[in-house]
Design a protein around this motif. Structure first.
Motif, PDB file in Angstrom:
ATOM      1  N   TRP A 136       0.842  -1.202   0.000  1.00  0.00           N
ATOM      2  CA  TRP A 136       0.000   0.000   0.000  1.00  0.00           C
ATOM      3  C   TRP A 136       0.871   1.243   0.000  1.00  0.00           C
ATOM      4  N   PHE A 137       0.651   2.089  -1.003  1.00  0.00           N
ATOM      5  CA  PHE A 137       1.278   3.407  -1.093  1.00  0.00           C
ATOM      6  C   PHE A 137       0.256   4.411  -0.553  1.00  0.00           C
ATOM      7  N   PRO A 138       0.436   4.911   0.677  1.00  0.00           N
ATOM      8  CA  PRO A 138      -0.640   5.618   1.383  1.00  0.00           C
ATOM      9  C   PRO A 138      -0.745   7.093   1.018  1.00  0.00           C
ATOM     10  N   ALA A 139      -0.810   7.388  -0.276  1.00  0.00           N
ATOM     11  CA  ALA A 139      -0.809   8.779  -0.713  1.00  0.00           C
ATOM     12  C   ALA A 139      -1.307   8.853  -2.144  1.00  0.00           C
ATOM     13  N   SER A 140      -1.560  10.073  -2.608  1.00  0.00           N
ATOM     14  CA  SER A 140      -1.784  10.287  -4.033  1.00  0.00           C
ATOM     15  C   SER A 140      -0.465  10.075  -4.772  1.00  0.00           C
ATOM     16  N   THR A 141      -0.562   9.760  -6.056  1.00  0.00           N
ATOM     17  CA  THR A 141       0.636   9.570  -6.875  1.00  0.00           C
ATOM     18  C   THR A 141       1.208  10.935  -7.235  1.00  0.00           C
ATOM     19  N   LEU A 142       2.155  11.388  -6.419  1.00  0.00           N
ATOM     20  CA  LEU A 142       2.795  12.690  -6.550  1.00  0.00           C
ATOM     21  C   LEU A 142       4.296  12.541  -6.363  1.00  0.00           C
ATOM     22  N   GLY A 143       5.039  13.391  -7.046  1.00  0.00           N
ATOM     23  CA  GLY A 143       6.487  13.351  -6.888  1.00  0.00           C
ATOM     24  C   GLY A 143       6.929  13.611  -5.469  1.00  0.00           C
ATOM     25  N   ARG A 144       6.278  14.549  -4.772  1.00  0.00           N
ATOM     26  CA  ARG A 144       6.703  14.870  -3.410  1.00  0.00           C
ATOM     27  C   ARG A 144       6.404  13.740  -2.437  1.00  0.00           C
ATOM     28  N   LYS A 145       5.504  12.840  -2.811  1.00  0.00           N
ATOM     29  CA  LYS A 145       5.194  11.688  -1.966  1.00  0.00           C
ATOM     30  C   LYS A 145       6.084  10.480  -2.280  1.00  0.00           C
ATOM     31  N   GLY A 146       7.048  10.654  -3.191  1.00  0.00           N
ATOM     32  CA  GLY A 146       7.989   9.574  -3.471  1.00  0.00           C
ATOM     33  C   GLY A 146       7.523   8.589  -4.521  1.00  0.00           C
ATOM     34  N   ALA A 147       6.571   8.994  -5.362  1.00  0.00           N
ATOM     35  CA  ALA A 147       6.039   8.070  -6.358  1.00  0.00           C
ATOM     36  C   ALA A 147       7.111   7.621  -7.346  1.00  0.00           C
ATOM     37  N   TYR A 148       8.001   8.502  -7.742  1.00  0.00           N
ATOM     38  CA  TYR A 148       9.050   8.125  -8.704  1.00  0.00           C
ATOM     39  C   TYR A 148       9.997   7.095  -8.097  1.00  0.00           C
ATOM     40  N   GLU A 149      10.379   7.308  -6.849  1.00  0.00           N
ATOM     41  CA  GLU A 149      11.271   6.348  -6.185  1.00  0.00           C
ATOM     42  C   GLU A 149      10.600   4.991  -6.049  1.00  0.00           C
ATOM     43  N   LEU A 150       9.320   4.989  -5.701  1.00  0.00           N
ATOM     44  CA  LEU A 150       8.625   3.714  -5.544  1.00  0.00           C
ATOM     45  C   LEU A 150       8.492   2.996  -6.885  1.00  0.00           C
ATOM     46  N   ARG A 151       8.165   3.725  -7.935  1.00  0.00           N
ATOM     47  CA  ARG A 151       8.060   3.097  -9.258  1.00  0.00           C
ATOM     48  C   ARG A 151       9.376   2.437  -9.651  1.00  0.00           C
ATOM     49  N   GLN A 152      10.476   3.142  -9.413  1.00  0.00           N
ATOM     50  CA  GLN A 152      11.784   2.562  -9.740  1.00  0.00           C
ATOM     51  C   GLN A 152      12.103   1.367  -8.855  1.00  0.00           C
ATOM     52  N   ALA A 153      11.811   1.472  -7.576  1.00  0.00           N
ATOM     53  CA  ALA A 153      12.145   0.400  -6.632  1.00  0.00           C
ATOM     54  C   ALA A 153      11.359  -0.871  -6.912  1.00  0.00           C
ATOM     55  N   LEU A 154      10.147  -0.743  -7.415  1.00  0.00           N
ATOM     56  CA  LEU A 154       9.293  -1.914  -7.616  1.00  0.00           C
ATOM     57  C   LEU A 154       9.548  -2.632  -8.931  1.00  0.00           C
ATOM     58  N   THR A 185      15.860   9.636   2.158  1.00  0.00           N
ATOM     59  CA  THR A 185      14.941  10.272   1.211  1.00  0.00           C
ATOM     60  C   THR A 185      15.569  10.344  -0.177  1.00  0.00           C
ATOM     61  N   GLY A 186      14.806   9.934  -1.188  1.00  0.00           N
ATOM     62  CA  GLY A 186      15.262  10.021  -2.570  1.00  0.00           C
ATOM     63  C   GLY A 186      16.140   8.890  -3.023  1.00  0.00           C
ATOM     64  N   ASP A 187      16.381   7.887  -2.179  1.00  0.00           N
ATOM     65  CA  ASP A 187      17.284   6.779  -2.506  1.00  0.00           C
ATOM     66  C   ASP A 187      16.455   5.567  -2.920  1.00  0.00           C
ATOM     67  N   ALA A 188      16.224   5.421  -4.237  1.00  0.00           N
ATOM     68  CA  ALA A 188      15.399   4.321  -4.736  1.00  0.00           C
ATOM     69  C   ALA A 188      16.067   2.966  -4.535  1.00  0.00           C
ATOM     70  N   THR A 189      17.396   2.930  -4.564  1.00  0.00           N
ATOM     71  CA  THR A 189      18.100   1.667  -4.364  1.00  0.00           C
ATOM     72  C   THR A 189      17.921   1.153  -2.943  1.00  0.00           C
ATOM     73  N   ALA A 190      18.091   2.036  -1.955  1.00  0.00           N
ATOM     74  CA  ALA A 190      17.877   1.640  -0.563  1.00  0.00           C
ATOM     75  C   ALA A 190      16.421   1.238  -0.336  1.00  0.00           C
ATOM     76  N   LEU A 191      15.511   1.927  -1.003  1.00  0.00           N
ATOM     77  CA  LEU A 191      14.094   1.589  -0.887  1.00  0.00           C
ATOM     78  C   LEU A 191      13.830   0.196  -1.436  1.00  0.00           C
ATOM     79  N   ARG A 192      14.386  -0.103  -2.596  1.00  0.00           N
ATOM     80  CA  ARG A 192      14.191  -1.432  -3.186  1.00  0.00           C
ATOM     81  C   ARG A 192      14.759  -2.522  -2.283  1.00  0.00           C
TER      82      ARG A 192
END
Length: 277
Positions: free
Chosen positions: A155-173, A250-257
């Motif tokens: 669950w991504f608990p937000a609207s799909t917005l850049g400030r909510k980390g949507a780009y990082e999540l898309r890359q991580a997934l 914050t902003g680290d898609a690799t660490a998120l993945r």
């Protein structure tokens, strides 16, 4: 204020400008009602620039209840995110008036204490910061869904917005087998997600992920932790370390993945052990 706010979009410059106008009018009304005997105030951050402009804080001692980063730090966070994702339609759509920024900066410099529950903001504010705990919902047991041959629900608990980390999540997934459940509308672009998605709530979640660049009220994350649902959050979400929470830069898609993959592997291992038992 409520009627006008409902007419505006949930995101964008028009809404932010309207909120600023409302806050200015409220500050003016509050300034007129301040008795001369009030010599020590606790001021809401949203009212601070206008109260300072009006001179209402002159000769008084005051603390500030910080509900978001100072405007100059907020702008810096959004600018960093926009440099990472210049294609975003939302990361550069609004910045506060420079005059407001300077009024807030001057007022914050004059404050005695800066009070906030936000952990990373408290660290950034330095020695004048007073770090409060977040108000939390009561703990409730999480009802695990019946195991079935389907991927874990993230669950991504937000609207799909850049400030909510949507780009990082898309890359991580990318390449991970999860069902992506969204907590709000898709506002970046209609075809933003490169996988099927659906709208849902916390009850749909096996894992909650919030890699936000700006998060001032992590209520949904606190609700997930209270229910025992694992949470991965960026440090910008302002949560202190605790069981069930993984904090990533914050902003680290690799660490998120890596964090998502580790929790998915842990969940898979637990499921296998339970089936064997």
């Amino acid at each position: 204020r409520a009627i006008e706010s409902r007419r505006l979009s949930a995101q964008g410059a028009a809404r932010q400008q309207a909120l600023a106008r409302h806050e200015a009018r409220l500050a003016e009304a509050m300034a007129r009602r301040l008795p001369a005997s009030a010599t020590y105030l606790v001021v809401a951050q949203t009212l601070l620039p206008q109260l300072w402009r009006l001179g209402a804080l002159g000769g008084r001692r005051f603390d500030v209840l910080m509900t978001r980063p100072p405007l100059h730090l907020l702008h810096e966070a959004l600018d960093r995110a926009h440099r990472l994702h210049p294609e975003s339609r939302t990361l550069a759509d609004f910045r506060a008036d420079p005059a407001q920024l300077e009024l807030e900066r001057a007022a914050l410099a004059a404050a005695e204490r800066l009070v906030t529950p936000h952990a990373s903001l408290a660290r950034a504010l330095g020695e004048r910061a007073v770090h409060l705990g977040w108000a939390r919902p009561p703990k409730t047991p999480h009802e695990a869904r019946p195991r079935r041959p389907s991927p874990p629900r993230l669950w991504f608990p937000a609207s799909t917005l850049g400030r909510k980390g949507a780009y990082e999540l898309r890359q991580a997934l990318h390449g991970l087998d999860v069902e992506l459940v969204l907590g709000g509308p898709v506002l970046e672009s209609p075809d933003f997600w490169d996988r099927p998605t659906r709208q849902g709530e916390l009850g749909d979640a096996d894992l909650v992920v919030s890699p936000a660049h700006v998060e001032t009220a992590p209520r949904r994350l606190l609700a997930a932790l209270a229910r025992g649902v694992p949470v991965i959050a960026s440090d910008a979400c302002g949560l202190d370390p605790e069981p069930g929470l993984t904090v990533v830069p914050t902003g680290d898609a690799t660490a998120l993945r890596d964090a998502i993959a580790a929790l998915l592997a842990l969940g898979s291992s637990s499921a296998k052990n339970a089936s064997v038992a």
